[in-house]
Design an enzyme around this catalytic site. Structure first.
Site: not given
Ligand code: GLA
Length: 733
Positions: A531, A536, A616
């Site tokens: 994430g 930065d 949905e």
């Molecule tokens: C990280 C990324 C996720 C996903 C996993 C895969 O945590 O932030 O979005 O891509 O790796 O391992």
């Protein structure tokens, strides 16, 4: 002319549209910081300094009997160690005789049109050479020959000043840099509060505001990345500063590695703020003739509260930091399969997701982790960037062709800086890992970190990426990085250069990203580190888009996006609608509310489109249609925070097109209350003389901003509404 030099008084004044920054070289050649704040057209501000003997504050030898002249009490432009200033230095060196003194005195300056750049490092740029000016201030230690150049980049129209430092060993012996901050500013007067953005994985950039206490407070990251835990962005503000009123200063480091920011309130209430790369463990050897160039900080000041400060940062990052085709271009609506499948997918599954996505209006499928080596879980195969043909029979090409056949583009996840012990790469090159010889390395997510300070390692990564990207029509890369860096040791450097490894890793990464992004100019790169662990400005130079957080819960995202918005524009944030119950919090929110929140960024989905109900699908199709119609406002608009999610039971924000012809107001109720008062919001950024249409009713801009807008909300948790505000007579929502 934004840089004014009074040679007689050795006075340097930097003007932007609304701000002034001033310092001078005094009779001893010491640089005194005089002012940074609201514009003052023409005044030497040295009168603000009232010299007094404070006691126990040393006096430089050349000040003679003048006990009122002390570097411990004066406001300084670039404080150094060992010269009688007992506050935090910005520069600390280890001279060849073991002493740490750096006695820097002014010895000249240069200024020119255009913005300085930093070799092989990201920095704000001035494409035309007409929107910025540069000032270079030269300082020297007469005994050791150490030369320090302070660089200032002035983007006058944007109220932005950048600072960076070059150190050159102009002596005849080796020297070592132990601390080097990109900037330090002494605020002589004022009652200040500090805002910083802390957090953790799944909860990044949480706003925290505290009074500045006496003593030194430090915020930073020792993780080798800018980190989830603290963002390299600070705001110093007055006690009463709010969104639209009051003074505030921002400082943001253009660096994706570990950083440190110190704020010190001294014995006379002077506040010193400094920021730069983390110096814990830093020891950078400079042989005679060698130079070291720090990353830069981006400074801004607003006398009109946080909104204006944020707008200054948003504008400069969109225009003078992000690069390439996608800088202003519309970015595609993405479906990412991570939360839909995790590691458990194959070509058929992805094709099914893409087919359903196409019917909904989604434009890009991003295949996430699990497509290479033997990667059925997160314990193996990082480094082996070879397609797993059990999952993707025939390789990537037929999959991409099948996805493209639905009119959907194709993107791919990679985590190139990492290596699994259980990988062919590790078996072939155990020496490519950052680790201390003879010691077992620290694991994190069962993986180790490749030694990007090595050129051969970077070359390997480069060629593996090239062979994947050349193998099919891949139009998007999600570049991930899923651990903090430890065992920071390389076998390629001698013992007295191991303190350079962390920064050399970052420089290696920059070079690699530059090569790849310049080769694949049509590919959209999305940055990610679990994430937002590397959210930065440095990463924005290479990736015009960053995955904001692994937390996709709409309600938690409100706080994350709120904190993120102080420095970073929504146009660089990627945010997706995921399934409920949410995988991180278990919370259930409506599809509508998830959409409202995710539309505050580069919109997309993170769910299995092939298991959606008909109802949905209808809602999603409508949602995508709406986003396509408002996308220009999200991407080009000015962003206004209209509430504080930590203090109010709702979160409201507004995006207004620069020409004020349309806006998008979003409101989410985070806590339902019985018989609750109406929600009343004063809008911002509209044209007071224009009549706006909201849900078929006309309101004057003046009324919406002065009297506000009122909403009667149902007693329902997580209720949300999105209102299109238009100066035309048509409503599109
Ligand atoms: C990280 C990324 C996720 C996903 C996993 C895969 O945590 O932030 O979005 O891509 O790796 O391992």
């Amino acid at each position: 002319m934004s840089i004014i030099v009074n040679e007689h008084e050795k006075l340097f004044t930097l003007h932007t549209e609304n701000t002034t920054y001033q310092f001078k070289a005094d009779q001893h050649g010491i640089l005194l910081h005089l002012y940074y704040g609201q514009k003052i057209t023409n005044q030497n501000l040295e009168y603000l300094i009232l010299p007094v003997d404070r006691g126990f504050s040393g006096n430089p030898y050349d000040a003679g009997d003048d006990r009122t002249y002390s570097l411990d009490t004066l406001p300084l432009e670039y404080p150094t160690e060992g010269v009688g200033d007992f506050r935090c230095p910005a520069l600390s060196v280890l001279n060849s005789n073991g002493s740490k003194v750096a006695d820097l005195r002014f010895c000249g300056y240069q200024k020119y049109a255009g913005k300085y750049m930093i070799e092989e490092q990201p920095a704000l740029y001035d494409e035309t050479g007409k929107t910025a000016e540069t000032l270079m201030l030269h300082l020297k230690d007469a005994l050791t020959g150490l030369e320090v150049t302070l660089l200032y980049g002035v983007f006058a129209e944007r109220d932005i000043i950048t600072r960076s430092v070059i150190v050159r060993n102009g002596g005849i012996d080796d020297t070592k840099i132990l601390r080097i901050q990109s900037a330090s500013i002494d605020f002589q007067y004022g009652e200040w509060e500090i805002i910083h953005f802390h957090g953790r994985h799944n909860m990044e950039r949480i706003f925290e505001r505290t009074p500045v206490p006496h003593g030194t407070t430090a915020y930073g990251s020792r993780r080798g990345t800018s980190s989830h835990q603290h963002n390299p962005f600070l705001i110093l503000c007055g006690k009463n500063t709010s969104e639209f009123h009051g003074e505030c200063f921002g400082m943001n480091l253009v660096y994706c590695g570990g950083f440190i920011a110190r704020i010190e309130r001294d014995q006379t209430d002077l506040v010193r703020l400094s920021m730069g790369l983390n110096d814990d463990g830093l020891s950078w050897k400079l042989s005679p003739g060698q130079t070291f160039h720090t990353p830069e900080v981006v400074l801004s000041f607003s006398s009109e509260g946080f909104s204006k400060l944020s707008h200054n940062y948003h504008a400069i990052y969109r225009n003078n930091l992000c690069r390439g085709k996608f800088k202003f271009n519309r970015k595609p609506i993405v479906i990412n399969n991570w939360e839909a499948t995790y590691f458990d997918f194959n070509s058929d599954k992805l094709i099914e997701i893409a087919k359903n996505a196409a019917e909904l209006g989604i434009e890009m499928l991003v295949m996430d982790d699990g497509w290479f080596g033997e990667r059925d879980n997160d314990k193996c195969s990082l480094g082996d960037w070879v397609v797993n043909t059990k999952k993707l029979p025939g390789g990537i090409t037929p999959l991409v062709e099948a996805v493209n056949a639905f009119g959907v583009k194709f993107g791919i996840w990679v985590e190139p800086e990492m290596i699994s012990e259980n990988s062919d790469l590790y078996r072939a090159h155990p020496e490519w890992v950052l680790r201390v010889p003879g010691r077992k390395p620290v694991h994190s997510r069962s993986q180790l970190v490749l030694d990007l300070s090595r050129e051969d390692v970077c070359d390997y990564i480069y060629s593996s990426m090239v062979s994947i990207l050349d193998s099919a029509n891949i139009e998007y890369v999600k570049w991930d990085m899923n651990r903090s860096i430890s065992d920071c040791y390389t076998t390629t450097l001698p013992y007295d250069r191991q303190g350079e490894v962390m920064h050399r890793y970052v420089l290696g990464l920059y070079k690699l990203l530059e090569r790849l992004t310049q080769r694949y100019t049509d590919v959209l790169f999305e940055g990610c580190s679990g994430g937002g662990g590397r959210f930065d400005p440095a990463m924005l130079y290479y990736h015009p888009l960053i995955w904001c957080s692994d937390n996709t819960d709409a309600i938690e995202r409100l706080k994350i996006q709120y904190g993120t918005s102080f420095a970073y524009p929504v146009s660089v944030v990627s945010s997706h609608v995921s399934a409920v119950p949410n995988h991180q919090t278990g919370r259930v929110t409506s599809l509508y509310t998830r959409g409202v929140v995710a539309m505050s960024g580069n919109f997309g989905y993170e769910l299995d489109t092939s298991v959606l109900s008909i109802a949905e699908k209808i809602k999603i199709r409508k949602q995508i249609q709406v986003f396509k119609e408002v996308q220009h406002i999200v991407h080009n608009g000015n962003y206004y925070r209209l509430s504080n999610p930590f203090e109010q039971r709702y979160v409201a924000w507004l995006m207004v097109l620069p020409d004020q012809s349309a806006a998008l107001l979003s409101i989410v109720i985070t806590q339902a209350e019985a018989n609750a008062p109406h929600i009343h919001i004063k809008l911002a950024g509209l044209n007071r003389n224009v009549s706006y249409l909201i849900e078929k009713k006309q309101y004057s801009g003046e009324a919406l901003m002065n009297a506000g807008y009122a909403i009667q909300c149902p007693t329902q948790d997580y209720y949300s509404t999105q209102l299109y505000i238009s100066s035309d007579s048509e409503s599109i929502l």
